[in-house]
Design an enzyme around this catalytic site. Structure first.
Site, PDB file in Angstrom:
ATOM      1  N   ILE A 166      -3.240   1.091  -5.167  1.00 48.76           N
ATOM      2  CA  ILE A 166      -2.386   0.236  -4.346  1.00 48.76           C
ATOM      3  C   ILE A 166      -1.127   0.992  -3.937  1.00 48.76           C
ATOM      4  O   ILE A 166      -0.260   1.301  -4.774  1.00 48.76           O
ATOM      5  CB  ILE A 166      -2.013  -1.057  -5.099  1.00 48.76           C
ATOM      6  N   THR A 167      -1.032   1.319  -2.650  1.00 48.56           N
ATOM      7  CA  THR A 167       0.199   1.906  -2.118  1.00 48.56           C
ATOM      8  C   THR A 167       1.321   0.880  -2.224  1.00 48.56           C
ATOM      9  O   THR A 167       1.145  -0.282  -1.864  1.00 48.56           O
ATOM     10  CB  THR A 167       0.005   2.309  -0.650  1.00 48.56           C
ATOM     11  N   GLY A 348       0.877  34.290   3.499  1.00 51.69           N
ATOM     12  CA  GLY A 348       1.336  34.005   2.142  1.00 51.69           C
ATOM     13  C   GLY A 348       2.434  32.966   2.102  1.00 51.69           C
ATOM     14  O   GLY A 348       2.528  32.163   1.152  1.00 51.69           O
ATOM     15  N   GLU A 371      -8.076   3.833   3.333  1.00 57.57           N
ATOM     16  CA  GLU A 371      -8.559   2.878   4.349  1.00 57.57           C
ATOM     17  C   GLU A 371     -10.050   3.069   4.647  1.00 57.57           C
ATOM     18  O   GLU A 371     -10.498   2.893   5.786  1.00 57.57           O
ATOM     19  CB  GLU A 371      -7.751   2.979   5.648  1.00 57.57           C
TER      20      GLU A 371
END
Length: 388
Positions: A166-167, A348, A371
């Protein structure tokens, strides 16, 4: 080296003067408040809660919703371009706005007039932040197999279970929660609007992720959380359809965020190859790097055109689910390819944390997963082409 303030080579197709002014506001907010803090706060895993309050006060958490409830009355075509700009500056912010918009969708689209009038103004412009709770530890791609249960008790529902990935888990002010109220499968799921301070609701420690350190992702636990029936969204047993409708729009949000990250990576590569000299001339003058840059730019423009085409279908009231899946699939795969090439072009230096290219690469990987994974998107696209 970091990318300059203004991201070049983005020609915006905006339908109104109001939309142009809105984008100018967004770019100024990015220049002043978002970009200067992005690298340091992402490295330190700091969630910028104050920025979301500023976005709310500026009307940027409400763009695609009706003005009568405090929304911005903006078409999705405009809203998504704002998301792209925010994500190019800092994905934690762009993705956060997309998730908040997703969390408001069930109420805005399926709530009663009384529910919208009571809750939506604060959710859209009152400084609140939302989260969307569908996935669980045992049900990700197979979302219809969720186990969180809501049991009727008089005028209330009692919710028990665990939501995962859950964001904004633990920092949100409200959660749109899908829970099982009936039979197994998609027809037994109902949507609820749950306040973050409800007794029995808690969040686990944030996940330790490959990227997106500033955006908390956590399990949300519901231990006998009591929710009034007045906070049930839509009809009982119709929550899975509500969830899928929200995801169609959410996938376009992820597509726009992906193009934002890709654009930022291209910008970094352009700046570096123009300044870095090898064999007596800038790297950007050699054919190999020039062709890589050309391919990166072309892929970004194609992705932007795809998500905007899907957005215009949505704005016209036309079906757009298949196109949303295509946009999410193509744009996030594009972000992955472009960020890999950006790291390669920096050599690099691209592999060090002193340059943002490596952060963009780690962020792009996440966008292929959230999503609905890109494998799921291919299933959705194929179903629209040839049926089940």
């Amino acid at each position: 080296m970091t990318a300059p303030d203004a991201v070049p080579h983005v020609r915006r197709s905006l339908p109104t003067r109001e939309a142009h002014d809105l984008l100018a506001l967004v770019r100024e907010l990015i220049r002043r408040e978002i970009r200067p803090r992005a690298a340091e706060e992402e490295a330190a895993a700091v969630f910028p809660r104050d920025l979301f309050r500023q976005l709310s006060a500026a009307g940027l958490l409400s763009l695609p919703y009706p003005g009568e409830y405090g929304g911005g009355d903006q078409p999705y075509e405009v809203y998504l371009q704002v998301l792209e700009e925010l994500a190019a500056a800092r994905l934690t912010v762009g993705l956060g706005v997309s998730v908040h918009t997703l969390a408001c969708h069930a109420l805005a689209g399926f709530g009663t007039k009384e529910q919208r009038g009571e809750h939506l103004p604060d959710m859209l412009g009152g400084g609140l932040l939302g989260a969307y709770c569908l996935s669980e530890p045992g049900s990700g791609s197979d979302a219809a197999s969720l186990r969180t249960r809501a049991v009727r008790d008089g005028d209330d529902w009692v919710l028990t279970g665990t939501k995962a990935w859950i964001t904004h888990g633990g920092v949100a002010d409200f959660y749109t929660v899908m829970a099982r109220t009936g039979e197994e499968g998609p027809r037994g799921i109902t949507a609820f609007l749950v306040p973050a301070d409800a007794p029995g609701l808690s969040a686990a420690a944030p996940e330790r992720k490959m990227g997106m350190g500033g955006s908390p992702t956590a399990q949300v636990r519901l231990d006998g959380v009591r929710v009034p029936d007045a906070r049930r969204l839509g009809e009982e047993g119709r929550g899975f359809g509500i969830a899928l409708a929200a995801l169609d729009g959410g996938r376009l949000g992820i597509a726009a965020c992906a193009i934002g990250v890709a654009q930022a990576a291209l910008h970094e590569a352009l700046a570096f190859t123009a300044a870095r000299e090898q064999f007596g001339r800038p790297v950007a003058e050699f054919q190999g790097p020039r062709f890589m840059l050309a391919d990166m730019a072309t892929q970004i423009e194609a992705g932007r055109a795809l998500y905007l085409a899907a957005a215009r279908l949505r704005d016209a009231g036309e079906p757009f689910s298949g196109e949303a899946a295509m946009a999410k699939l193509f744009c996030t795969d594009t972000a992955m390819r472009v960020t890999i090439d950006a790291v390669q072009l920096l050599g690099g230096y691209g592999y060090t944390a002193d340059f943002p290219a490596e952060r963009y690469l780690r962020e792009a990987k996440m966008l292929q997963i959230v999503e609905g994974t890109n494998q799921i998107q291919r299933m959705v696209v194929a179903r629209h082409l040839v049926g089940a």
